[in-house]
Design a protein around this motif. Structure first.
Motif, short mmCIF file in Angstrom:
data_model
loop_
_atom_site.label_atom_id
_atom_site.label_comp_id
_atom_site.label_asym_id
_atom_site.label_seq_id
_atom_site.Cartn_x
_atom_site.Cartn_y
_atom_site.Cartn_z
N ARG A 116 -0.95 8.90 -7.82
CA ARG A 116 -1.57 7.97 -7.01
C ARG A 116 -1.02 6.54 -7.18
O ARG A 116 -0.90 5.85 -6.33
N ASN A 176 0.35 4.25 -4.32
CA ASN A 176 -0.11 2.89 -4.17
C ASN A 176 1.12 1.78 -4.14
O ASN A 176 0.96 0.93 -3.42
N GLN A 192 -4.79 7.51 -0.48
CA GLN A 192 -3.66 7.59 -1.57
C GLN A 192 -3.61 9.01 -2.28
O GLN A 192 -2.35 9.44 -2.68
N LEU A 193 -4.77 9.40 -2.51
CA LEU A 193 -4.84 10.55 -3.36
C LEU A 193 -4.22 11.78 -2.80
O LEU A 193 -3.41 12.70 -3.28
#
Length: 212
Positions: A178, A182, A167-168
């Motif tokens: 992020r 998400n 995700q990062l």
């Protein structure tokens, strides 16, 4: 969003580079060079994966590209300027490092080598143009969906999202937070477009909507 249009050097040209360069090993997390460093060498990625990026003092990062074996980096040394971005190994990697004077000699002696460098520069300019367009005209969802679609690897009848796209990492590549990424991934999973297994591996099971 990724390296979809990248140009890899033919084996015969890589062999010529190998004859003129030195091999170096890099562990995951090693920085090959940093933005602003002096530049007078060309790198050829033999094995592994590299990330091209910039960071700010607050830790915010933007990822320009990821590189696979057969690709070269640092070719912008030809104008005499400093490194325009930082490069880090995101997997154990091996590179050939070739001195700039030898690169110039190869370009003069082997037009095919010079042509490959030009094609790679054009490819990366197209990538940069597409990325700027996405940042200016597309929303975060469109940018995330495009990155997932472009990066997905065909495995049998499935389309697997590479493990390195956390995700990062997605957030860094699309210019978002992020938290926003998400939310998008969670909605895609709930909508049945993406599956996530117990190891957090993601698979695209049907085409992602163009808009959300």
């Amino acid at each position: 969003m990724d390296h979809v249009d990248s140009i890899s050097f033919p084996p015969e040209l890589l062999a010529q580079l190998a004859a003129n360069g030195d091999t170096h090993q890099f562990a995951t997390g090693d920085v090959l060079f940093q933005e602003g460093d002096a530049s007078e060498t060309l790198y050829v990625l033999v094995t592994g994966r590299l990330k091209v990026y910039s960071t700010k003092e607050n830790g915010r990062e933007v990822v320009y590209n990821t590189l696979d074996p057969g690709e070269v980096l640092g070719e912008m040394f030809l104008d005499g300027g400093t490194r325009s971005a930082s490069v880090k190994a995101v997997a154990p990697s091996e590179c050939l490092i070739v001195d700039g004077d030898q690169i110039r000699e190869l370009m003069r002696a082997h037009p095919q080598f010079a042509e490959c460098l030009v094609l790679q520069l054009i490819s990366r300019l197209r990538l940069a143009t597409r990325k700027i367009r996405g940042l200016a005209l597309d929303g975060v969802y469109e940018r995330v969906a495009a990155l997932l679609e472009e990066s997905a690897i065909e495995v049998a009848t499935e389309r697997s999202v590479p493990r390195h796209l956390t995700q990062l990492e997605i957030a860094n590549q699309v210019g978002a937070t992020r938290v926003m990424v998400n939310h998008i991934l969670r909605d895609l999973i709930r909508g049945g477009f993406v599956l996530k297994d117990e190891r957090h591996r993601m698979t695209i099971v049907k085409p992602l909507p163009k808009r959300w």
